[in-house]
Design a protein around this motif. Structure first.
Motif, mmCIF file in Angstrom:
data_model
loop_
_atom_site.group_PDB
_atom_site.id
_atom_site.type_symbol
_atom_site.label_atom_id
_atom_site.label_comp_id
_atom_site.label_asym_id
_atom_site.label_seq_id
_atom_site.Cartn_x
_atom_site.Cartn_y
_atom_site.Cartn_z
ATOM 1 N N LEU A 291 18.903 -41.652 9.434
ATOM 2 C CA LEU A 291 18.398 -43.003 9.179
ATOM 3 C C LEU A 291 17.550 -43.042 7.913
ATOM 4 O O LEU A 291 17.652 -43.988 7.107
ATOM 5 N N GLU A 292 16.723 -42.032 7.741
ATOM 6 C CA GLU A 292 15.880 -41.982 6.543
ATOM 7 C C GLU A 292 16.720 -41.830 5.274
ATOM 8 O O GLU A 292 16.389 -42.395 4.237
ATOM 9 N N ALA A 293 17.806 -41.085 5.376
ATOM 10 C CA ALA A 293 18.693 -40.912 4.214
ATOM 11 C C ALA A 293 19.346 -42.228 3.831
ATOM 12 O O ALA A 293 19.682 -42.449 2.652
ATOM 13 N N LYS A 294 19.546 -43.118 4.806
ATOM 14 C CA LYS A 294 20.169 -44.424 4.558
ATOM 15 C C LYS A 294 19.146 -45.558 4.596
ATOM 16 O O LYS A 294 19.518 -46.734 4.684
ATOM 17 N N ASN A 295 17.879 -45.199 4.484
ATOM 18 C CA ASN A 295 16.780 -46.157 4.591
ATOM 19 C C ASN A 295 16.958 -47.375 3.673
ATOM 20 O O ASN A 295 16.967 -48.521 4.125
ATOM 21 N N LYS A 296 17.114 -47.141 2.385
ATOM 22 C CA LYS A 296 17.176 -48.241 1.414
ATOM 23 C C LYS A 296 18.374 -49.148 1.668
ATOM 24 O O LYS A 296 18.275 -50.374 1.573
ATOM 25 N N LYS A 297 19.497 -48.537 1.999
ATOM 26 C CA LYS A 297 20.719 -49.313 2.225
ATOM 27 C C LYS A 297 20.584 -50.188 3.473
ATOM 28 O O LYS A 297 21.008 -51.347 3.485
ATOM 29 N N ILE A 298 19.976 -49.629 4.521
ATOM 30 C CA ILE A 298 19.779 -50.398 5.760
ATOM 31 C C ILE A 298 18.830 -51.557 5.520
ATOM 32 O O ILE A 298 19.086 -52.695 5.945
ATOM 33 N N LEU A 299 17.725 -51.310 4.843
ATOM 34 C CA LEU A 299 16.740 -52.359 4.573
ATOM 35 C C LEU A 299 17.325 -53.469 3.700
ATOM 36 O O LEU A 299 17.022 -54.653 3.884
ATOM 37 N N LYS A 300 18.189 -53.099 2.781
ATOM 38 C CA LYS A 300 18.730 -54.071 1.822
ATOM 39 C C LYS A 300 19.941 -54.814 2.360
ATOM 40 O O LYS A 300 20.085 -56.034 2.131
#
Length: 435
Positions: free
Chosen positions: A385-394
Protein backbone atom coordinates in the motif's frame (compact mmCIF):
# COMPACT_ATOMS: atom_id res chain seq x y z
CA UNK A 1 18.65 -36.12 -5.30
CA UNK A 2 15.40 -35.77 -7.23
CA UNK A 3 12.23 -34.01 -6.11
CA UNK A 4 9.14 -35.37 -7.85
CA UNK A 5 11.12 -35.79 -11.05
CA UNK A 6 12.32 -32.18 -10.90
CA UNK A 7 16.00 -31.59 -11.77
CA UNK A 8 18.48 -30.51 -9.14
CA UNK A 9 21.96 -29.03 -9.05
CA UNK A 10 22.79 -26.24 -11.50
CA UNK A 11 19.56 -26.43 -13.53
CA UNK A 12 17.82 -23.21 -14.52
CA UNK A 13 15.01 -22.05 -12.23
CA UNK A 14 12.45 -22.80 -14.95
CA UNK A 15 13.59 -26.42 -15.07
CA UNK A 16 12.42 -26.98 -11.51
CA UNK A 17 8.87 -25.76 -12.14
CA UNK A 18 8.38 -26.04 -15.92
CA UNK A 19 5.53 -23.99 -17.36
CA UNK A 20 3.29 -25.28 -20.13
CA UNK A 21 4.41 -23.71 -23.45
CA UNK A 22 0.94 -22.31 -24.17
CA UNK A 23 0.93 -20.51 -20.80
CA UNK A 24 4.37 -18.88 -21.05
CA UNK A 25 3.02 -15.50 -22.15
CA UNK A 26 0.32 -15.33 -19.47
CA UNK A 27 2.25 -16.00 -16.26
CA UNK A 28 3.91 -13.21 -14.26
CA UNK A 29 7.62 -12.75 -14.79
CA UNK A 30 9.80 -14.52 -12.22
CA UNK A 31 12.33 -12.31 -10.45
CA UNK A 32 13.90 -14.83 -8.08
CA UNK A 33 17.24 -16.30 -9.09
CA UNK A 34 19.51 -18.38 -6.85
CA UNK A 35 22.57 -16.26 -6.07
CA UNK A 36 25.91 -17.75 -5.10
CA UNK A 37 26.96 -16.59 -1.65
CA UNK A 38 23.43 -15.48 -0.70
CA UNK A 39 20.91 -18.22 -1.49
CA UNK A 40 20.90 -21.25 0.82
CA UNK A 41 22.43 -23.93 -1.42
CA UNK A 42 22.33 -27.70 -0.98
CA UNK A 43 26.01 -27.62 0.03
CA UNK A 44 25.44 -24.93 2.69
CA UNK A 45 22.35 -26.75 3.91
CA UNK A 46 24.12 -30.06 4.46
CA UNK A 47 27.09 -28.28 6.06
CA UNK A 48 24.75 -26.72 8.64
CA UNK A 49 24.14 -30.12 10.28
CA UNK A 50 26.37 -31.61 12.93
CA UNK A 51 27.51 -35.21 12.65
CA UNK A 52 24.48 -36.51 14.56
CA UNK A 53 22.01 -34.17 12.85
CA UNK A 54 21.67 -31.02 14.94
CA UNK A 55 20.95 -28.04 12.70
CA UNK A 56 22.61 -24.64 13.09
CA UNK A 57 19.33 -22.80 12.54
CA UNK A 58 20.84 -19.35 13.08
CA UNK A 59 23.22 -19.87 10.16
CA UNK A 60 20.39 -21.20 7.97
CA UNK A 61 18.10 -18.26 8.80
CA UNK A 62 20.78 -15.71 7.92
CA UNK A 63 21.28 -17.31 4.53
CA UNK A 64 17.55 -17.58 3.75
CA UNK A 65 16.91 -13.98 4.74
CA UNK A 66 19.67 -12.91 2.38
CA UNK A 67 18.70 -14.90 -0.68
CA UNK A 68 16.03 -17.54 -0.15
CA UNK A 69 16.38 -21.29 -0.63
CA UNK A 70 17.63 -23.18 -3.67
CA UNK A 71 14.75 -25.11 -5.33
CA UNK A 72 16.60 -28.42 -4.92
CA UNK A 73 16.16 -28.32 -1.12
CA UNK A 74 13.10 -26.13 -0.56
CA UNK A 75 10.84 -28.90 0.75
CA UNK A 76 13.40 -30.12 3.27
CA UNK A 77 14.09 -26.61 4.52
CA UNK A 78 10.42 -25.70 4.75
CA UNK A 79 9.84 -28.63 7.10
CA UNK A 80 12.09 -26.87 9.62
CA UNK A 81 10.79 -23.36 8.96
CA UNK A 82 7.22 -24.52 9.57
CA UNK A 83 8.08 -26.37 12.77
CA UNK A 84 7.73 -29.95 11.53
CA UNK A 85 11.11 -30.70 13.08
CA UNK A 86 13.21 -29.33 15.92
CA UNK A 87 16.64 -28.06 14.80
CA UNK A 88 18.04 -29.50 18.04
CA UNK A 89 16.90 -33.00 17.10
CA UNK A 90 19.14 -35.70 15.62
CA UNK A 91 18.81 -37.55 12.33
CA UNK A 92 17.51 -40.54 14.29
CA UNK A 93 14.94 -38.40 16.14
CA UNK A 94 13.59 -37.00 12.88
CA UNK A 95 13.46 -40.39 11.18
CA UNK A 96 11.32 -41.69 14.03
CA UNK A 97 9.01 -38.68 13.86
CA UNK A 98 8.73 -38.91 10.08
CA UNK A 99 7.88 -42.60 10.22
CA UNK A 100 5.29 -42.06 12.94
CA UNK A 101 3.65 -39.25 10.97
CA UNK A 102 3.61 -41.27 7.77
CA UNK A 103 1.83 -44.08 9.57
CA UNK A 104 -0.68 -41.62 11.04
CA UNK A 105 -1.39 -40.07 7.63
CA UNK A 106 -1.78 -43.48 6.01
CA UNK A 107 -4.23 -44.50 8.74
CA UNK A 108 -6.33 -41.37 8.15
CA UNK A 109 -6.13 -41.91 4.41
CA UNK A 110 -7.30 -45.52 4.81
CA UNK A 111 -10.17 -44.29 7.00
CA UNK A 112 -11.20 -41.85 4.28
CA UNK A 113 -10.83 -44.52 1.60
CA UNK A 114 -13.37 -46.70 3.39
CA UNK A 115 -15.90 -43.90 2.96
CA UNK A 116 -14.79 -42.94 -0.54
CA UNK A 117 -12.78 -45.53 -2.53
CA UNK A 118 -11.58 -42.83 -4.96
CA UNK A 119 -9.12 -41.71 -2.28
CA UNK A 120 -5.62 -42.94 -3.19
CA UNK A 121 -6.70 -44.23 -6.60
CA UNK A 122 -4.81 -41.67 -8.67
CA UNK A 123 -8.08 -40.04 -9.67
CA UNK A 124 -10.41 -37.61 -7.93
CA UNK A 125 -13.99 -36.34 -7.72
CA UNK A 126 -15.19 -33.22 -9.57
CA UNK A 127 -18.98 -33.66 -9.41
CA UNK A 128 -21.27 -34.33 -6.42
CA UNK A 129 -21.64 -37.98 -5.43
CA UNK A 130 -24.13 -37.40 -2.62
CA UNK A 131 -27.01 -35.02 -2.00
CA UNK A 132 -27.61 -32.69 0.93
CA UNK A 133 -30.11 -35.23 2.25
CA UNK A 134 -27.44 -37.96 2.34
CA UNK A 135 -28.86 -39.91 -0.61
CA UNK A 136 -26.36 -41.10 -3.25
CA UNK A 137 -26.35 -39.39 -6.64
CA UNK A 138 -26.42 -42.45 -8.86
CA UNK A 139 -25.98 -40.65 -12.18
CA UNK A 140 -22.62 -39.17 -11.16
CA UNK A 141 -19.89 -39.20 -13.82
CA UNK A 142 -17.22 -40.18 -11.29
CA UNK A 143 -17.47 -43.93 -11.83
CA UNK A 144 -18.36 -44.36 -8.16
CA UNK A 145 -21.23 -43.36 -5.92
CA UNK A 146 -22.18 -44.04 -2.35
CA UNK A 147 -24.12 -47.29 -2.07
CA UNK A 148 -26.09 -46.35 1.02
CA UNK A 149 -27.77 -43.30 2.49
CA UNK A 150 -25.30 -41.39 4.67
CA UNK A 151 -26.80 -40.67 8.08
CA UNK A 152 -23.74 -39.61 10.06
CA UNK A 153 -23.59 -35.79 9.90
CA UNK A 154 -19.79 -35.67 10.06
CA UNK A 155 -19.42 -38.10 7.17
CA UNK A 156 -22.09 -36.27 5.14
CA UNK A 157 -20.46 -32.89 5.72
CA UNK A 158 -17.12 -34.29 4.55
CA UNK A 159 -18.49 -36.06 1.48
CA UNK A 160 -20.31 -32.92 0.36
CA UNK A 161 -16.97 -31.08 0.14
CA UNK A 162 -15.14 -33.67 -1.98
CA UNK A 163 -16.33 -32.41 -5.37
CA UNK A 164 -15.66 -28.79 -4.35
CA UNK A 165 -12.08 -29.74 -3.52
CA UNK A 166 -11.89 -31.39 -6.95
CA UNK A 167 -13.21 -28.29 -8.72
CA UNK A 168 -10.54 -26.20 -6.99
CA UNK A 169 -7.81 -28.74 -7.74
CA UNK A 170 -8.44 -28.52 -11.50
CA UNK A 171 -7.92 -24.75 -11.24
CA UNK A 172 -4.77 -24.92 -9.14
CA UNK A 173 -1.45 -23.87 -10.75
CA UNK A 174 -2.62 -25.11 -14.13
CA UNK A 175 0.16 -23.21 -15.90
CA UNK A 176 2.62 -25.74 -14.46
CA UNK A 177 3.37 -28.94 -16.36
CA UNK A 178 3.36 -30.78 -13.01
CA UNK A 179 -0.44 -30.71 -12.85
CA UNK A 180 -0.93 -31.99 -16.38
CA UNK A 181 -0.42 -35.39 -14.81
CA UNK A 182 -3.71 -36.38 -13.15
CA UNK A 183 -1.82 -38.45 -10.57
CA UNK A 184 -0.26 -35.26 -9.21
CA UNK A 185 -3.64 -33.49 -9.13
CA UNK A 186 -5.09 -36.52 -7.35
CA UNK A 187 -2.30 -36.34 -4.76
CA UNK A 188 -3.28 -32.73 -4.02
CA UNK A 189 -6.95 -33.77 -3.78
CA UNK A 190 -6.13 -36.68 -1.45
CA UNK A 191 -4.23 -34.46 0.97
CA UNK A 192 -6.95 -31.79 1.05
CA UNK A 193 -9.64 -34.43 1.47
CA UNK A 194 -7.81 -36.09 4.37
CA UNK A 195 -7.10 -32.71 5.99
CA UNK A 196 -10.76 -31.70 5.78
CA UNK A 197 -11.72 -34.99 7.49
CA UNK A 198 -9.15 -34.63 10.27
CA UNK A 199 -9.81 -30.93 10.93
CA UNK A 200 -13.62 -30.91 10.80
CA UNK A 201 -13.75 -27.70 12.84
CA UNK A 202 -12.45 -25.77 9.82
CA UNK A 203 -12.97 -28.38 7.12
CA UNK A 204 -12.09 -27.35 3.59
CA UNK A 205 -12.27 -23.80 2.24
CA UNK A 206 -11.26 -22.44 -1.14
CA UNK A 207 -7.70 -21.12 -0.94
CA UNK A 208 -6.33 -24.10 0.95
CA UNK A 209 -5.52 -25.59 -2.45
CA UNK A 210 -3.18 -22.64 -3.14
CA UNK A 211 -1.39 -23.20 0.17
CA UNK A 212 -1.08 -26.98 -0.26
CA UNK A 213 -0.01 -27.09 -3.92
CA UNK A 214 3.65 -26.08 -3.39
CA UNK A 215 4.06 -28.75 -0.70
CA UNK A 216 2.81 -31.41 -3.11
CA UNK A 217 5.32 -30.25 -5.71
CA UNK A 218 8.26 -29.96 -3.33
CA UNK A 219 7.82 -33.14 -1.27
CA UNK A 220 7.50 -36.41 -3.15
CA UNK A 221 6.04 -38.44 -0.30
CA UNK A 222 2.38 -37.49 0.10
CA UNK A 223 2.48 -38.00 3.89
CA UNK A 224 5.42 -35.57 4.19
CA UNK A 225 3.55 -33.08 1.98
CA UNK A 226 0.47 -33.46 4.18
CA UNK A 227 2.35 -32.69 7.39
CA UNK A 228 4.12 -29.72 5.82
CA UNK A 229 0.72 -28.37 4.75
CA UNK A 230 -0.77 -29.18 8.16
CA UNK A 231 1.94 -27.15 9.88
CA UNK A 232 1.43 -24.24 7.49
CA UNK A 233 -2.27 -24.40 8.33
CA UNK A 234 -1.50 -24.11 12.03
CA UNK A 235 -0.48 -20.56 11.20
CA UNK A 236 -3.26 -19.92 8.71
CA UNK A 237 -6.29 -22.00 9.71
CA UNK A 238 -8.05 -19.09 11.45
CA UNK A 239 -7.96 -17.24 8.12
CA UNK A 240 -10.42 -19.83 6.84
CA UNK A 241 -12.84 -19.71 9.76
CA UNK A 242 -16.01 -17.92 8.69
CA UNK A 243 -19.44 -17.35 10.16
CA UNK A 244 -22.54 -15.31 9.34
CA UNK A 245 -21.07 -12.35 11.22
CA UNK A 246 -17.33 -12.52 10.61
CA UNK A 247 -14.62 -13.59 8.19
CA UNK A 248 -11.42 -15.41 9.03
CA UNK A 249 -9.03 -12.59 8.30
CA UNK A 250 -11.07 -9.97 10.14
CA UNK A 251 -8.59 -9.68 13.00
CA UNK A 252 -5.76 -9.16 10.54
CA UNK A 253 -7.76 -6.55 8.61
CA UNK A 254 -8.39 -4.73 11.86
CA UNK A 255 -4.68 -4.82 12.70
CA UNK A 256 -3.80 -3.65 9.16
CA UNK A 257 -6.18 -0.72 9.67
CA UNK A 258 -4.40 0.18 12.92
CA UNK A 259 -0.96 -0.12 11.29
CA UNK A 260 -1.79 2.18 8.35
CA UNK A 261 -3.56 4.61 10.68
CA UNK A 262 -0.38 4.79 12.74
CA UNK A 263 2.28 4.98 10.01
CA UNK A 264 0.32 6.79 7.28
CA UNK A 265 -2.75 8.62 8.69
CA UNK A 266 -3.44 10.41 5.40
CA UNK A 267 -3.70 7.20 3.39
CA UNK A 268 -5.80 5.57 6.11
CA UNK A 269 -8.28 8.45 6.19
CA UNK A 270 -8.52 8.40 2.40
CA UNK A 271 -9.44 4.69 2.47
CA UNK A 272 -11.94 5.27 5.29
CA UNK A 273 -13.58 8.04 3.26
CA UNK A 274 -13.72 5.86 0.15
CA UNK A 275 -15.59 3.12 1.94
CA UNK A 276 -17.64 5.17 4.41
CA UNK A 277 -20.87 4.32 2.57
CA UNK A 278 -19.93 0.73 1.88
CA UNK A 279 -22.19 -1.51 3.95
CA UNK A 280 -19.55 -4.14 4.72
CA UNK A 281 -17.03 -1.53 5.86
CA UNK A 282 -19.49 -0.23 8.43
CA UNK A 283 -20.30 -3.63 9.87
CA UNK A 284 -16.78 -5.09 9.82
CA UNK A 285 -13.86 -3.93 11.94
CA UNK A 286 -11.13 -3.07 9.40
CA UNK A 287 -13.72 -3.35 6.60
CA UNK A 288 -12.13 -0.50 4.65
CA UNK A 289 -9.24 -2.92 3.97
CA UNK A 290 -11.34 -5.79 2.60
CA UNK A 291 -9.49 -5.42 -0.70
CA UNK A 292 -6.54 -7.10 1.09
CA UNK A 293 -8.66 -10.18 1.90
CA UNK A 294 -7.11 -12.38 -0.82
CA UNK A 295 -3.53 -11.33 -0.07
CA UNK A 296 -3.87 -12.38 3.56
CA UNK A 297 -5.96 -15.47 2.87
CA UNK A 298 -3.55 -17.21 0.48
CA UNK A 299 -0.33 -15.35 1.32
CA UNK A 300 0.09 -13.37 -1.91
CA UNK A 301 -0.09 -16.39 -4.22
CA UNK A 302 -1.94 -14.29 -6.82
CA UNK A 303 0.27 -11.21 -6.48
CA UNK A 304 3.51 -13.01 -7.39
CA UNK A 305 4.64 -15.62 -9.88
CA UNK A 306 4.67 -19.21 -8.58
CA UNK A 307 8.43 -19.13 -8.00
CA UNK A 308 8.40 -15.69 -6.40
CA UNK A 309 5.53 -16.61 -4.08
CA UNK A 310 7.58 -19.56 -2.78
CA UNK A 311 10.52 -17.21 -2.30
CA UNK A 312 8.29 -14.76 -0.43
CA UNK A 313 6.93 -17.51 1.83
CA UNK A 314 10.36 -18.73 2.87
CA UNK A 315 11.50 -15.17 3.52
CA UNK A 316 8.41 -14.64 5.70
CA UNK A 317 8.80 -17.91 7.57
CA UNK A 318 12.51 -17.32 8.13
CA UNK A 319 11.84 -13.79 9.43
CA UNK A 320 9.02 -15.03 11.68
CA UNK A 321 10.93 -18.08 12.87
CA UNK A 322 10.78 -18.96 16.55
CA UNK A 323 13.21 -21.72 17.62
CA UNK A 324 10.59 -23.05 20.03
CA UNK A 325 7.96 -23.56 17.33
CA UNK A 326 8.35 -27.34 17.29
CA UNK A 327 8.06 -27.57 21.07
CA UNK A 328 5.03 -25.27 21.14
CA UNK A 329 3.27 -27.31 18.44
CA UNK A 330 4.02 -30.60 20.14
CA UNK A 331 2.94 -29.47 23.59
CA UNK A 332 -0.39 -30.68 24.88
CA UNK A 333 -3.28 -28.23 24.56
CA UNK A 334 -3.69 -28.57 28.30
CA UNK A 335 -0.18 -27.22 28.96
CA UNK A 336 -0.01 -24.51 31.56
CA UNK A 337 0.01 -21.05 29.97
CA UNK A 338 2.88 -19.92 32.14
CA UNK A 339 4.99 -22.82 30.94
CA UNK A 340 4.21 -21.92 27.31
CA UNK A 341 5.14 -18.34 28.01
CA UNK A 342 8.44 -19.45 29.55
CA UNK A 343 9.27 -21.59 26.51
CA UNK A 344 8.36 -18.91 23.99
CA UNK A 345 10.09 -15.92 25.56
CA UNK A 346 13.80 -16.25 26.40
CA UNK A 347 15.85 -13.50 27.94
CA UNK A 348 16.32 -10.77 25.34
CA UNK A 349 19.94 -10.18 26.41
CA UNK A 350 21.03 -13.64 25.27
CA UNK A 351 22.54 -12.68 21.91
CA UNK A 352 23.34 -16.21 20.82
CA UNK A 353 19.79 -17.33 21.50
CA UNK A 354 18.34 -14.27 19.75
CA UNK A 355 20.18 -15.22 16.56
CA UNK A 356 17.98 -18.33 16.41
CA UNK A 357 14.97 -16.08 15.87
CA UNK A 358 14.03 -14.51 12.55
CA UNK A 359 14.46 -10.74 12.14
CA UNK A 360 10.74 -10.05 12.55
CA UNK A 361 10.14 -12.34 15.52
CA UNK A 362 13.30 -11.09 17.19
CA UNK A 363 11.80 -7.60 17.50
CA UNK A 364 8.88 -8.98 19.51
CA UNK A 365 11.22 -10.90 21.80
CA UNK A 366 13.39 -7.83 22.37
CA UNK A 367 10.47 -5.47 23.01
CA UNK A 368 8.40 -7.95 24.98
CA UNK A 369 5.37 -7.40 22.70
CA UNK A 370 3.52 -10.68 22.19
CA UNK A 371 0.55 -9.67 20.01
CA UNK A 372 0.16 -12.85 18.00
CA UNK A 373 -2.13 -11.20 15.45
CA UNK A 374 0.56 -8.84 14.14
CA UNK A 375 1.90 -11.28 11.58
CA UNK A 376 4.48 -10.24 9.00
CA UNK A 377 1.88 -10.66 6.24
CA UNK A 378 0.01 -7.63 7.61
CA UNK A 379 3.11 -5.48 7.22
CA UNK A 380 3.69 -6.89 3.74
CA UNK A 381 0.26 -5.60 2.72
CA UNK A 382 1.15 -2.29 4.35
CA UNK A 383 4.39 -2.10 2.35
CA UNK A 384 2.50 -2.73 -0.91
CA UNK A 385 0.00 0.00 0.00
CA UNK A 386 2.81 2.39 0.84
CA UNK A 387 4.48 1.66 -2.50
CA UNK A 388 1.22 2.67 -4.23
CA UNK A 389 0.47 5.49 -1.80
CA UNK A 390 0.58 8.41 -4.26
CA UNK A 391 -1.40 6.60 -6.93
CA UNK A 392 -4.14 5.58 -4.48
CA UNK A 393 -4.43 9.09 -3.04
CA UNK A 394 -4.56 10.66 -6.50
CA UNK A 395 -6.62 8.20 -8.53
CA UNK A 396 -8.68 5.93 -6.24
CA UNK A 397 -12.33 7.01 -6.07
CA UNK A 398 -13.71 3.68 -4.86
CA UNK A 399 -13.04 -0.01 -4.17
CA UNK A 400 -12.67 -0.92 -7.85
CA UNK A 401 -9.95 1.70 -8.28
CA UNK A 402 -7.97 0.44 -5.28
CA UNK A 403 -8.27 -3.16 -6.51
CA UNK A 404 -7.20 -2.08 -10.00
CA UNK A 405 -4.17 -0.16 -8.72
CA UNK A 406 -3.05 -3.09 -6.59
CA UNK A 407 -3.86 -5.53 -9.40
CA UNK A 408 -1.59 -3.64 -11.77
CA UNK A 409 1.25 -4.38 -9.37
CA UNK A 410 0.78 -8.14 -9.84
CA UNK A 411 3.91 -9.69 -11.29
CA UNK A 412 5.85 -6.46 -10.82
CA UNK A 413 6.58 -6.81 -7.13
CA UNK A 414 10.02 -7.71 -5.79
CA UNK A 415 9.55 -10.17 -2.91
CA UNK A 416 12.73 -9.25 -1.07
CA UNK A 417 12.12 -5.51 -1.41
CA UNK A 418 8.55 -5.93 -0.15
CA UNK A 419 9.86 -7.82 2.90
CA UNK A 420 12.54 -5.20 3.58
CA UNK A 421 9.97 -2.41 3.43
CA UNK A 422 7.64 -4.42 5.66
CA UNK A 423 10.36 -4.65 8.32
CA UNK A 424 10.85 -0.87 8.14
CA UNK A 425 7.13 -0.27 8.56
CA UNK A 426 7.07 -2.76 11.42
CA UNK A 427 9.90 -0.91 13.17
CA UNK A 428 8.16 2.44 12.62
CA UNK A 429 4.86 1.04 13.89
CA UNK A 430 6.42 -0.36 17.09
CA UNK A 431 8.24 2.91 17.82
CA UNK A 432 5.12 5.03 17.28
CA UNK A 433 2.87 2.58 19.12
CA UNK A 434 5.00 3.08 22.25
CA UNK A 435 4.33 6.82 22.29
Amino acid sequence: MVLCGIPTGDAEIGDFYPIRPECQADVPKTRFRPRAGKTLSARRWHAAFSEDGHLDIAKVLRRIQRGGVHPAIKGLVWEFLLGCFDPNSTFEDRNEIRQRRREQYNNWKAECKEMCPIIGSGSFIKTPVIGDDGHPITDSDEGWHASDVVIDKKVLQWMLTLHQIGLDVVRTDQSLEFYQNEVNSAKLWDILAVYSWVDMDIGYMQGMNDICSPMVILLENDADAYWCFEHAMRRLRENFRTSTTSIGVQTQLSTLSQVIKTVDPKLHQHLVNLFSDWIFAEDLDGGEYLFAFRMLMVLFRREFSFVDSLYLWELMWAMEYNPNIFTMYEESKEADEEEEKEVAAPASNNKQQLQQYGKFERKYVQTGITDQHSALSIFLVASILEAKNKKILKEAKGLDDVVQILGDATGNLDAKKVCQEALKIHKKYLSQAKK
